[in-house]
Write a protein that holds these residues in place. Structure first.
Motif, PDB file in Angstrom:
ATOM      1  N   GLU A   9       0.826  -1.202   0.000  1.00 34.04           N
ATOM      2  CA  GLU A   9       0.000   0.000   0.000  1.00 34.04           C
ATOM      3  C   GLU A   9       0.865   1.258   0.000  1.00 34.04           C
ATOM      4  OE1 GLU A   9      -2.912   2.038   3.190  1.00 34.04           O
ATOM      5  OE2 GLU A   9      -3.451  -0.028   2.644  1.00 34.04           O
ATOM      6  N   ARG A  10       1.925   1.253   0.800  1.00 32.99           N
ATOM      7  CA  ARG A  10       2.826   2.410   0.843  1.00 32.99           C
ATOM      8  C   ARG A  10       3.552   2.587  -0.492  1.00 32.99           C
ATOM      9  NH1 ARG A  10       5.067   0.428   5.249  1.00 32.99           N
ATOM     10  NH2 ARG A  10       7.158   0.648   4.426  1.00 32.99           N
ATOM     11  N   TYR A  11       3.966   1.486  -1.113  1.00 31.86           N
ATOM     12  CA  TYR A  11       4.663   1.572  -2.400  1.00 31.86           C
ATOM     13  C   TYR A  11       3.761   2.213  -3.453  1.00 31.86           C
ATOM     14  CZ  TYR A  11       6.986   0.262  -6.735  1.00 31.86           C
ATOM     15  OH  TYR A  11       7.586   0.301  -7.972  1.00 31.86           O
ATOM     16  N   TRP A  12       2.518   1.727  -3.549  1.00 33.95           N
ATOM     17  CA  TRP A  12       1.621   2.269  -4.573  1.00 33.95           C
ATOM     18  C   TRP A  12       1.235   3.706  -4.268  1.00 33.95           C
ATOM     19  CZ3 TRP A  12       1.954   0.361  -9.039  1.00 33.95           C
ATOM     20  CH2 TRP A  12       2.257  -0.983  -9.198  1.00 33.95           C
ATOM     21  N   SER A  13       1.072   4.053  -3.029  1.00 39.53           N
ATOM     22  CA  SER A  13       0.803   5.447  -2.662  1.00 39.53           C
ATOM     23  C   SER A  13       1.979   6.325  -3.059  1.00 39.53           C
ATOM     24  CB  SER A  13       0.545   5.572  -1.159  1.00 39.53           C
ATOM     25  OG  SER A  13      -0.648   4.943  -0.812  1.00 39.53           O
ATOM     26  N   TYR A  14       3.176   5.804  -2.859  1.00 41.02           N
ATOM     27  CA  TYR A  14       4.391   6.537  -3.214  1.00 41.02           C
ATOM     28  C   TYR A  14       4.425   6.781  -4.728  1.00 41.02           C
ATOM     29  CZ  TYR A  14       9.316   7.907  -2.966  1.00 41.02           C
ATOM     30  OH  TYR A  14      10.497   8.608  -3.032  1.00 41.02           O
ATOM     31  N   LEU A  15       4.179   5.725  -5.507  1.00 41.36           N
ATOM     32  CA  LEU A  15       4.172   5.903  -6.963  1.00 41.36           C
ATOM     33  C   LEU A  15       3.081   6.881  -7.387  1.00 41.36           C
ATOM     34  CD1 LEU A  15       4.822   2.534  -8.842  1.00 41.36           C
ATOM     35  CD2 LEU A  15       6.395   4.403  -8.387  1.00 41.36           C
ATOM     36  N   ASP A  16       1.889   6.708  -6.851  1.00 42.90           N
ATOM     37  CA  ASP A  16       0.782   7.599  -7.217  1.00 42.90           C
ATOM     38  C   ASP A  16       1.106   9.057  -6.919  1.00 42.90           C
ATOM     39  OD1 ASP A  16      -0.726   5.467  -8.119  1.00 42.90           O
ATOM     40  OD2 ASP A  16      -1.939   5.320  -6.291  1.00 42.90           O
ATOM     41  N   ALA A  17       1.797   9.300  -5.824  1.00 47.03           N
ATOM     42  CA  ALA A  17       2.138  10.667  -5.437  1.00 47.03           C
ATOM     43  C   ALA A  17       3.261  11.255  -6.293  1.00 47.03           C
ATOM     44  CB  ALA A  17       2.545  10.712  -3.963  1.00 47.03           C
ATOM     45  N   SER A  72       6.098  11.753 -20.305  1.00 50.64           N
ATOM     46  CA  SER A  72       6.970  10.598 -20.047  1.00 50.64           C
ATOM     47  C   SER A  72       6.652   9.930 -18.706  1.00 50.64           C
ATOM     48  CB  SER A  72       8.432  11.031 -20.089  1.00 50.64           C
ATOM     49  OG  SER A  72       8.665  12.055 -19.141  1.00 50.64           O
ATOM     50  N   PRO A  73       5.455   9.383 -18.551  1.00 48.00           N
ATOM     51  CA  PRO A  73       5.129   8.751 -17.274  1.00 48.00           C
ATOM     52  C   PRO A  73       6.008   7.530 -16.980  1.00 48.00           C
ATOM     53  CG  PRO A  73       3.461   8.221 -18.896  1.00 48.00           C
ATOM     54  CD  PRO A  73       4.363   9.263 -19.507  1.00 48.00           C
ATOM     55  N   PHE A  74       6.495   6.876 -18.027  1.00 47.36           N
ATOM     56  CA  PHE A  74       7.346   5.697 -17.811  1.00 47.36           C
ATOM     57  C   PHE A  74       8.648   6.091 -17.120  1.00 47.36           C
ATOM     58  CE2 PHE A  74       4.742   4.801 -21.551  1.00 47.36           C
ATOM     59  CZ  PHE A  74       4.086   3.662 -21.124  1.00 47.36           C
ATOM     60  N   ILE A  75       9.220   7.200 -17.548  1.00 48.57           N
ATOM     61  CA  ILE A  75      10.451   7.699 -16.912  1.00 48.57           C
ATOM     62  C   ILE A  75      10.149   8.126 -15.479  1.00 48.57           C
ATOM     63  CG2 ILE A  75      12.295   9.435 -17.002  1.00 48.57           C
ATOM     64  CD1 ILE A  75      12.406   7.326 -19.280  1.00 48.57           C
ATOM     65  N   LEU A  76       9.004   8.769 -15.276  1.00 49.46           N
ATOM     66  CA  LEU A  76       8.626   9.182 -13.921  1.00 49.46           C
ATOM     67  C   LEU A  76       8.474   7.974 -12.997  1.00 49.46           C
ATOM     68  CD1 LEU A  76       6.001  11.992 -14.695  1.00 49.46           C
ATOM     69  CD2 LEU A  76       8.395  12.266 -13.998  1.00 49.46           C
ATOM     70  N   VAL A  77       7.934   6.879 -13.509  1.00 52.53           N
ATOM     71  CA  VAL A  77       7.808   5.657 -12.704  1.00 52.53           C
ATOM     72  C   VAL A  77       9.187   5.134 -12.324  1.00 52.53           C
ATOM     73  CG1 VAL A  77       7.042   3.250 -12.674  1.00 52.53           C
ATOM     74  CG2 VAL A  77       5.557   5.004 -13.658  1.00 52.53           C
ATOM     75  N   VAL A  78      10.090   5.098 -13.286  1.00 52.58           N
ATOM     76  CA  VAL A  78      11.456   4.608 -13.010  1.00 52.58           C
ATOM     77  C   VAL A  78      12.138   5.508 -11.983  1.00 52.58           C
ATOM     78  CG1 VAL A  78      13.735   4.144 -14.016  1.00 52.58           C
ATOM     79  CG2 VAL A  78      11.668   3.470 -15.260  1.00 52.58           C
ATOM     80  N   GLU A  79      11.994   6.801 -12.127  1.00 49.70           N
ATOM     81  CA  GLU A  79      12.590   7.734 -11.162  1.00 49.70           C
ATOM     82  C   GLU A  79      11.984   7.554  -9.771  1.00 49.70           C
ATOM     83  OE1 GLU A  79      13.668  11.397 -14.252  1.00 49.70           O
ATOM     84  OE2 GLU A  79      11.785  11.454 -13.120  1.00 49.70           O
ATOM     85  N   ALA A  80      10.664   7.441  -9.704  1.00 49.84           N
ATOM     86  CA  ALA A  80       9.994   7.260  -8.408  1.00 49.84           C
ATOM     87  C   ALA A  80      10.403   5.933  -7.773  1.00 49.84           C
ATOM     88  CB  ALA A  80       8.477   7.335  -8.577  1.00 49.84           C
ATOM     89  N   TYR A 132       0.066  -2.643 -14.084  1.00 51.05           N
ATOM     90  CA  TYR A 132       0.227  -1.193 -14.030  1.00 51.05           C
ATOM     91  C   TYR A 132       0.894  -0.686 -15.311  1.00 51.05           C
ATOM     92  CZ  TYR A 132       2.067   3.282 -12.162  1.00 51.05           C
ATOM     93  OH  TYR A 132       2.394   4.599 -11.944  1.00 51.05           O
ATOM     94  N   PHE A 133       1.988  -1.326 -15.691  1.00 56.37           N
ATOM     95  CA  PHE A 133       2.693  -0.915 -16.911  1.00 56.37           C
ATOM     96  C   PHE A 133       1.878  -1.235 -18.162  1.00 56.37           C
ATOM     97  CE2 PHE A 133       6.783  -0.738 -14.499  1.00 56.37           C
ATOM     98  CZ  PHE A 133       7.083   0.569 -14.825  1.00 56.37           C
TER      99      PHE A 133
END
Length: 184
Positions: free
Chosen positions: A62-70, A78-86, A129-130
């Motif tokens: 839950e914390r991981y997905w909240s972190y990604l969502d935030a 470039s949401p894919f790059i944002l996911v990798v960075e997060a 998700y991806f």
């Protein structure tokens, strides 16, 4: 300490200890001692060590997905790059010693279906998700694209233990950019 605070403390201490020493390397007595609660308090919240492991994994997910969502703007270019960075920041802040979910799969494979199911479910959710993101962004062959990005994040997580989160993330961002260019 209120009931929910004690439960939260138990979960926090258990997660830290399980992550540091492994699921089988930590006993309930150690968790009780470091949480500064009575034995019955633990059993009032969790029926068994396995139940505690399940709840720790659910909370971490839950914390991981909240972190990604935030940290990921899905409508960006470039949401894919944002996911990798997060994901890289998550590794640096919360996961420098490998993946707790993979450890759970390894430690409980074939022995406790619910723990293994929770851990495998986390990995499947990342793939979905991806896949959804690829579909949303009009990528061809969403499944392959999703598998490649999931593999990229899993590799980043693994390499964090060898070269550190910053270096692993730097390399994964470069790889992600290449992947995006070659699959457009």
């Amino acid at each position: 300490m209120s009931r929910s605070i004690k439960r939260d403390t138990l979960l926090e201490v258990a997660e830290r200890l399980f992550y540091e020493y492994g699921f089988h390397g930590v006993g309930l007595k150690q968790i009780i001692n470091e949480s500064n609660v009575a034995t019955m308090t633990l059993y009032n919240h969790f029926s068994s060590k396995e139940n505690l492991v399940e709840e720790v994994l659910k909370q971490r997910e839950e914390r991981y997905w909240s972190y990604l969502d935030a940290n990921v703007e899905m409508d960006s270019d470039s949401p894919f790059i944002l996911v990798v960075e997060a994901h890289g920041r998550w590794l640096k802040e919360h996961s420098t010693k490998g993946c707790m979910f993979l450890r759970a799969i390894e430690d409980y494979a074939g022995t406790n279906n619910e723990i293994e199911n929770i851990a495998r479910g986390h990995k499947s959710k990342l793939l979905r998700y991806f896949q959804e993101l690829a579909k949303r962004k009009g990528r061809d062959n969403e499944r392959d694209f999703a598998e490649q990005f999931t593999l990229l994040l899993e590799g980043t997580t693994s390499m964090t233990t060898l070269i550190g989160a910053e270096q692993a993330t730097k390399h994964s961002i470069t790889m992600a950019r290449t992947l995006i260019q070659h699959t457009s």
